[in-house]
Design a protein around this motif. Structure first.
Motif, PDB file in Angstrom:
ATOM      1  N   THR A 124       0.740  -1.196  -0.074  1.00  0.00           N
ATOM      2  CA  THR A 124      -0.170   0.069  -0.129  1.00  0.00           C
ATOM      3  C   THR A 124       0.901   1.215  -0.005  1.00  0.00           C
ATOM      4  O   THR A 124       0.754   2.357  -0.950  1.00  0.00           O
ATOM      5  CB  THR A 124      -0.867   0.121   1.340  1.00  0.00           C
ATOM      6  OG1 THR A 124      -1.910  -1.204   0.913  1.00  0.00           O
ATOM      7  CG2 THR A 124      -1.575   1.270   1.354  1.00  0.00           C
ATOM      8  N   SER A 148      -4.897   1.745  -1.651  1.00  0.00           N
ATOM      9  CA  SER A 148      -5.831   0.850  -0.955  1.00  0.00           C
ATOM     10  C   SER A 148      -6.199  -0.171  -1.749  1.00  0.00           C
ATOM     11  O   SER A 148      -6.665  -1.089  -1.523  1.00  0.00           O
ATOM     12  CB  SER A 148      -6.748   1.811  -0.553  1.00  0.00           C
ATOM     13  OG  SER A 148      -6.782   2.864   0.366  1.00  0.00           O
ATOM     14  N   TYR A 151      -3.818  -2.662  -1.146  1.00  0.00           N
ATOM     15  CA  TYR A 151      -3.985  -3.270   0.189  1.00  0.00           C
ATOM     16  C   TYR A 151      -4.976  -4.517  -0.146  1.00  0.00           C
ATOM     17  O   TYR A 151      -4.815  -5.615   0.345  1.00  0.00           O
ATOM     18  CB  TYR A 151      -4.346  -2.308   1.231  1.00  0.00           C
ATOM     19  CG  TYR A 151      -4.442  -2.989   2.542  1.00  0.00           C
ATOM     20  CD1 TYR A 151      -3.060  -2.784   3.363  1.00  0.00           C
ATOM     21  CD2 TYR A 151      -5.446  -4.040   2.974  1.00  0.00           C
ATOM     22  CE1 TYR A 151      -3.246  -3.150   4.747  1.00  0.00           C
ATOM     23  CE2 TYR A 151      -5.363  -4.540   4.296  1.00  0.00           C
ATOM     24  CZ  TYR A 151      -4.169  -3.981   5.087  1.00  0.00           C
ATOM     25  OH  TYR A 151      -4.180  -4.441   6.350  1.00  0.00           O
ATOM     26  N   LEU A 152      -5.956  -4.085  -0.658  1.00  0.00           N
ATOM     27  CA  LEU A 152      -7.146  -4.869  -0.925  1.00  0.00           C
ATOM     28  C   LEU A 152      -6.792  -6.163  -1.536  1.00  0.00           C
ATOM     29  O   LEU A 152      -7.107  -7.330  -1.287  1.00  0.00           O
ATOM     30  CB  LEU A 152      -8.404  -4.324  -1.444  1.00  0.00           C
ATOM     31  CG  LEU A 152      -9.607  -5.110  -1.898  1.00  0.00           C
ATOM     32  CD1 LEU A 152     -10.107  -5.509  -0.523  1.00  0.00           C
ATOM     33  CD2 LEU A 152     -10.688  -4.219  -2.493  1.00  0.00           C
ATOM     34  N   THR A 178      -8.706  -3.420   4.802  1.00  0.00           N
ATOM     35  CA  THR A 178      -8.631  -2.315   4.006  1.00  0.00           C
ATOM     36  C   THR A 178      -9.055  -0.701   4.618  1.00  0.00           C
ATOM     37  O   THR A 178      -8.436   0.089   4.321  1.00  0.00           O
ATOM     38  CB  THR A 178      -9.106  -2.551   2.542  1.00  0.00           C
ATOM     39  OG1 THR A 178      -8.383  -3.401   2.047  1.00  0.00           O
ATOM     40  CG2 THR A 178      -8.801  -1.319   1.692  1.00  0.00           C
TER      41      THR A 178
END
Length: 203
Positions: A124, A148, A151-152, A178
């Motif tokens: 991220t 993000s 990250y997801l 997230t």
């Protein structure tokens, strides 16, 4: 006689120390990236913990000691400037959180959460760093959807590999973590492990 886990703990520590040494070459201007590279370097330790090569108490104790050492550097104004940032205790919170997670959660779930803390968070911030750098902004601590998304994506991969849950449960786990990382009220190195630990009650 060296305990059976000693060689594994030593190897895991070597990865972290090598990462700290290598990132020093990049210098303070890459501090945000450097600290995430160091996050990545705990992955071997996490995997050794997962496969039972490093006991939870050893993993936890080492993370606690490392966190205390980093905390001690701040008031002394002796931060390792290539990855520690004045008045920002993210790396300390990360180490303290990593010391608690394996002691309070089952191994499989703790591994998933630790990997999200290390890999997803690292991906991220690196994405955000290069996004802002490419667009001519000073690279500071700020959130952006590009990071993000990274990250997801990684949290979903971790969830589908390690979580014992249905498809929607895995998706929601990744989505909620997230959001915990994205929010701006509490440092994400505390928010993600806290929220992730509470989510365990649903799994």
């Amino acid at each position: 006689m060296l305990p059976s886990w000693g060689i594994y703990a030593g190897t895991a520590a070597a990865f972290i120390l090598i990462a700290i040494g290598l990132t020093k070459r990049l210098g303070p201007e890459w501090a945000w990236v450097n600290r995430k590279i160091i996050h990545f370097s705990i992955v071997p330790a996490v995997l050794m913990f997962y496969y039972g090569k490093i006991p939870a108490e050893v993993f936890s104790g080492a993370a606690l000691v490392f966190g205390l050492f980093q905390l001690w550097l701040h008031p002394k104004k002796r931060e390792f400037s290539w990855y520690q940032i004045e008045h920002n205790y993210g790396e300390v919170f990360f180490a303290f959180s990593a010391s608690v997670v394996p002691m309070v959660l089952p191994r499989e779930y703790a591994t998933a959460l630790l990997l999200a803390m290390a890999v997803s968070d690292g991906i991220t911030e690196i994405i955000r760093h290069f996004y802002f750098k490419r667009h001519g902004f000073n690279v500071k601590l700020r959130k952006h959807w590009t990071g993000s998304f990274g990250y997801l994506a990684t949290a979903l991969a971790i969830a589908f590999l390690l979580l014992d849950a249905g498809t929607m449960g895995k998706i929601w786990w990744a989505v909620i973590l997230t959001l915990a990382e994205y929010q701006g009220w509490l440092d994400d190195n505390l928010a993600v492990p806290l929220v992730g630990s509470l989510l365990f009650l649903l799994y």
